[in-house]
Design a protein around this motif. Structure first.
Motif, PDB file in Angstrom:
ATOM      1  N   ALA A  60      52.167  -1.059   5.640  1.00 49.84           N
ATOM      2  CA  ALA A  60      52.892  -0.350   6.705  1.00 49.84           C
ATOM      3  C   ALA A  60      54.080  -1.162   7.181  1.00 49.84           C
ATOM      4  N   ASP A  61      53.920  -2.479   7.292  1.00 46.47           N
ATOM      5  CA  ASP A  61      55.007  -3.346   7.733  1.00 46.47           C
ATOM      6  C   ASP A  61      56.158  -3.322   6.729  1.00 46.47           C
ATOM      7  N   ARG A  62      55.828  -3.337   5.448  1.00 46.88           N
ATOM      8  CA  ARG A  62      56.869  -3.308   4.410  1.00 46.88           C
ATOM      9  C   ARG A  62      57.635  -1.991   4.461  1.00 46.88           C
ATOM     10  N   VAL A  63      56.927  -0.870   4.647  1.00 51.75           N
ATOM     11  CA  VAL A  63      57.576   0.437   4.680  1.00 51.75           C
ATOM     12  C   VAL A  63      58.479   0.561   5.903  1.00 51.75           C
ATOM     13  N   VAL A  64      57.987   0.122   7.063  1.00 53.71           N
ATOM     14  CA  VAL A  64      58.779   0.230   8.286  1.00 53.71           C
ATOM     15  C   VAL A  64      59.998  -0.690   8.224  1.00 53.71           C
ATOM     16  N   ASP A  65      59.837  -1.871   7.650  1.00 47.24           N
ATOM     17  CA  ASP A  65      60.991  -2.767   7.479  1.00 47.24           C
ATOM     18  C   ASP A  65      62.038  -2.146   6.564  1.00 47.24           C
ATOM     19  N   SER A  66      61.587  -1.384   5.569  1.00 49.64           N
ATOM     20  CA  SER A  66      62.554  -0.699   4.693  1.00 49.64           C
ATOM     21  C   SER A  66      63.324   0.368   5.467  1.00 49.64           C
ATOM     22  N   TYR A  67      62.689   0.996   6.472  1.00 53.82           N
ATOM     23  CA  TYR A  67      63.404   1.938   7.333  1.00 53.82           C
ATOM     24  C   TYR A  67      64.552   1.232   8.053  1.00 53.82           C
ATOM     25  N   LEU A  68      64.264   0.038   8.581  1.00 50.21           N
ATOM     26  CA  LEU A  68      65.299  -0.722   9.286  1.00 50.21           C
ATOM     27  C   LEU A  68      66.425  -1.116   8.340  1.00 50.21           C
ATOM     28  N   ASP A  69      66.077  -1.471   7.102  1.00 50.83           N
ATOM     29  CA  ASP A  69      67.114  -1.822   6.121  1.00 50.83           C
ATOM     30  C   ASP A  69      68.004  -0.616   5.823  1.00 50.83           C
ATOM     31  N   VAL A  70      67.396   0.559   5.685  1.00 47.84           N
ATOM     32  CA  VAL A  70      68.158   1.765   5.350  1.00 47.84           C
ATOM     33  C   VAL A  70      69.095   2.147   6.497  1.00 47.84           C
ATOM     34  N   VAL A  71      68.580   2.153   7.730  1.00 43.97           N
ATOM     35  CA  VAL A  71      69.437   2.547   8.855  1.00 43.97           C
ATOM     36  C   VAL A  71      70.529   1.508   9.085  1.00 43.97           C
ATOM     37  N   SER A  72      70.257   0.248   8.742  1.00 48.47           N
ATOM     38  CA  SER A  72      71.302  -0.770   8.838  1.00 48.47           C
ATOM     39  C   SER A  72      72.404  -0.523   7.815  1.00 48.47           C
ATOM     40  N   GLU A  73      72.028  -0.137   6.596  1.00 45.27           N
ATOM     41  CA  GLU A  73      73.015   0.184   5.561  1.00 45.27           C
ATOM     42  C   GLU A  73      73.825   1.418   5.936  1.00 45.27           C
ATOM     43  N   MET A  74      73.182   2.371   6.587  1.00 42.72           N
ATOM     44  CA  MET A  74      73.865   3.619   6.926  1.00 42.72           C
ATOM     45  C   MET A  74      74.850   3.465   8.070  1.00 42.72           C
ATOM     46  N   GLY A 131      54.734   7.596  13.997  1.00 40.44           N
ATOM     47  CA  GLY A 131      54.470   6.999  15.300  1.00 40.44           C
ATOM     48  C   GLY A 131      53.032   7.168  15.742  1.00 40.44           C
ATOM     49  N   MET A 132      52.460   8.359  15.556  1.00 40.80           N
ATOM     50  CA  MET A 132      51.084   8.598  15.978  1.00 40.80           C
ATOM     51  C   MET A 132      50.075   7.780  15.181  1.00 40.80           C
ATOM     52  N   PRO A 133      50.151   7.729  13.838  1.00 43.55           N
ATOM     53  CA  PRO A 133      49.211   6.867  13.100  1.00 43.55           C
ATOM     54  C   PRO A 133      49.270   5.405  13.513  1.00 43.55           C
ATOM     55  N   LEU A 134      50.489   4.876  13.722  1.00 38.73           N
ATOM     56  CA  LEU A 134      50.599   3.476  14.125  1.00 38.73           C
ATOM     57  C   LEU A 134      50.062   3.269  15.536  1.00 38.73           C
ATOM     58  N   ALA A 135      50.225   4.262  16.386  1.00 38.68           N
ATOM     59  CA  ALA A 135      49.667   4.149  17.733  1.00 38.68           C
ATOM     60  C   ALA A 135      48.140   4.099  17.685  1.00 38.68           C
ATOM     61  N   ARG A 136      47.542   4.879  16.819  1.00 39.29           N
ATOM     62  CA  ARG A 136      46.082   4.847  16.671  1.00 39.29           C
ATOM     63  C   ARG A 136      45.617   3.524  16.094  1.00 39.29           C
ATOM     64  N   LEU A 137      46.372   2.984  15.137  1.00 45.71           N
ATOM     65  CA  LEU A 137      45.980   1.711  14.524  1.00 45.71           C
ATOM     66  C   LEU A 137      46.186   0.541  15.480  1.00 45.71           C
ATOM     67  N   SER A 138      47.205   0.632  16.332  1.00 47.39           N
ATOM     68  CA  SER A 138      47.481  -0.457  17.264  1.00 47.39           C
ATOM     69  C   SER A 138      46.675  -0.337  18.547  1.00 47.39           C
ATOM     70  N   GLY A 139      45.990   0.807  18.744  1.00 50.77           N
ATOM     71  CA  GLY A 139      45.173   0.988  19.942  1.00 50.77           C
ATOM     72  C   GLY A 139      45.960   1.290  21.181  1.00 50.77           C
ATOM     73  N   ASN A 140      47.170   1.838  21.024  1.00 48.96           N
ATOM     74  CA  ASN A 140      48.006   2.173  22.174  1.00 48.96           C
ATOM     75  C   ASN A 140      47.519   3.493  22.768  1.00 48.96           C
ATOM     76  N   LYS A 141      46.709   3.410  23.808  1.00 51.61           N
ATOM     77  CA  LYS A 141      46.101   4.605  24.386  1.00 51.61           C
ATOM     78  C   LYS A 141      47.073   5.411  25.237  1.00 51.61           C
ATOM     79  N   ASN A 142      48.180   4.810  25.625  1.00 48.45           N
ATOM     80  CA  ASN A 142      49.122   5.508  26.513  1.00 48.45           C
ATOM     81  C   ASN A 142      49.820   6.664  25.825  1.00 48.45           C
ATOM     82  N   THR A 143      49.952   6.594  24.501  1.00 49.34           N
ATOM     83  CA  THR A 143      50.697   7.625  23.780  1.00 49.34           C
ATOM     84  C   THR A 143      49.789   8.480  22.910  1.00 49.34           C
ATOM     85  N   LEU A 144      48.490   8.421  23.132  1.00 51.24           N
ATOM     86  CA  LEU A 144      47.570   9.095  22.235  1.00 51.24           C
ATOM     87  C   LEU A 144      46.943  10.321  22.886  1.00 51.24           C
ATOM     88  N   ASP A 145      46.841  11.371  22.081  1.00 53.78           N
ATOM     89  CA  ASP A 145      46.028  12.514  22.456  1.00 53.78           C
ATOM     90  C   ASP A 145      44.668  12.435  21.791  1.00 53.78           C
TER      91      ASP A 145
END
Length: 373
Positions: free
Chosen positions: A182-196, A237-251
């Protein structure tokens, strides 16, 4: 003379014969890498995932990390039989084109990630595609992790090597592999938006430049690519919130690693997932910013075109008004009536010419002063 026996052509069927069937492709063909990890250290073991899983379960420690690339249904069914996977997971892993999601099948976590790669191009004016997408699916259980890749830019070799250099992190269990992917995929998002960013700046410069060299279709191309980015990034965002245990943004309730036995240290692994979630938030903010900028550029380009059209119409109307003077005079004197004294006057022609020129010059100066010409 006895007749010669008839020879069958290659591929034809004889009496009572059936067409040859295609031999099944073994699941090993789709295997990129397979390894057993105990206390974060890779063990010397065969690439056969069945034997590797049997060794882990007989030892009662460690886990198997199996990497697959675009397996077909038959290959994935072989893997499912060995690891005891749910048929719905197998169907999603084979057909791909899934929305990013996180599902829990008993004690097996199924995470779908959309990957994005930036397509290099010389200029935005000649680009056909800006990003291309792929897919990575992670199936993690108590003693195994299966990564299924779809697309040519979804390599995880670097992720595996980096994890093997950090046995303390890999010792956290299968959840550490889920986090690393997940970290590798999300970092690739940052690389792409930086290139754009440079591309969006180039479009913005083209829209507001004095020349009209920029094709408005380029802006629509980027809007389409931004939409593809949003489809890949926002649902994660929702899957990562569930994995990180962020209850504030979870239904829904977060994933409990204690129940799934994916990690030996739930508190530590949640910290790592929260870091990934923070990076995802940065990527979503940048994508939203680019979307707003492109929308503003579309409005600016439409306004610029409207202003240019108004300017062109004023110029056309001004020249039409100037041309109307000689047209009107010529029309009057072209009626050829018998009683037109001006036709017989010696200086009629130069007087009319001077009048026409004078009126045209006067109109030109007035229109020029009012910025119509």
């Amino acid at each position: 003379m006895p007749s010669m026996p008839r020879m069958l052509q290659p591929g034809s069927r004889g009496p009572g014969r059936t067409a040859p069937t295609t031999p099944p492709v073994p699941a090993a063909r789709a295997v990129v890498d397979c390894a057993v990890y105990i206390d974060g250290i890779r063990q010397n073991c065969p690439l056969d995932f069945r034997r590797a899983l049997a060794e882990v379960r007989s030892a009662g420690e460690g886990f198997v990390w199996l990497g697959l690339h675009e397996p077909d249904e038959r290959q994935m069914n072989d893997v499912a039989d060995a690891f005891g996977l749910h048929p719905l997971m197998v169907e999603d892993a084979v057909h791909a084109h899934q929305r990013p999601k996180l599902e829990l099948y008993d004690d097996t976590v199924f995470l779908v990630l959309r990957t994005i790669s930036y397509v290099e191009h010389e200029s935005v004016a000649v680009a056909n595609d800006i990003v291309e997408s792929g897919e990575i699916m992670v199936l993690a259980g108590r003693d195994f992790v299966i990564t299924v890749r779809h697309g040519e830019h979804t390599h995880l070799t670097g992720v595996r090597h980096r994890l093997q250099e950090r046995p303390d992190h890999l010792a956290l269990g299968p959840a550490a592999v889920v986090h690393a992917v997940a970290d590798r995929v999300v970092d690739s998002y940052l690389d792409v938006v930086s290139e754009m960013e440079s591309d969006v700046d180039e479009i913005e410069e083209g829209v507001f430049s004095s020349s009209n060299a920029l094709d408005i279709n380029v802006v629509y191309l980027f809007k389409r690519e931004i939409l593809e980015l949003r489809r890949a990034v926002y649902p994660l965002g929702m899957p990562l919130a569930r994995l990180s245990g962020n209850k504030n943004t979870l239904d829904v309730s977060p994933i409990r690693f204690e129940d799934t036995n994916l990690s030996s240290n739930e508190k530590e692994i949640r910290r790592h997932f929260r870091d990934v979630a923070d990076h995802l938030t940065t990527a979503t903010d940048l994508i939203a910013e680019y979307d707003e900028r492109l929308t503003a550029l579309l409005n600016a380009a439409a306004t610029k075109v409207g202003i240019q059209q108004n300017s062109d119409m004023r110029k056309i109307s001004s020249w039409a008004a100037i041309a109307a003077v000689p047209t009107a005079v010529a029309g009057i004197y072209g009626m050829n009536f018998d009683f037109m004294p001006e036709l017989h006057y010696e200086y009629s022609y130069p007087i009319v010419l001077i009048f026409i020129i004078s009126v045209c010059i006067l109109l030109w100066r007035v229109l020029r002063k009012n910025h119509w010409l």
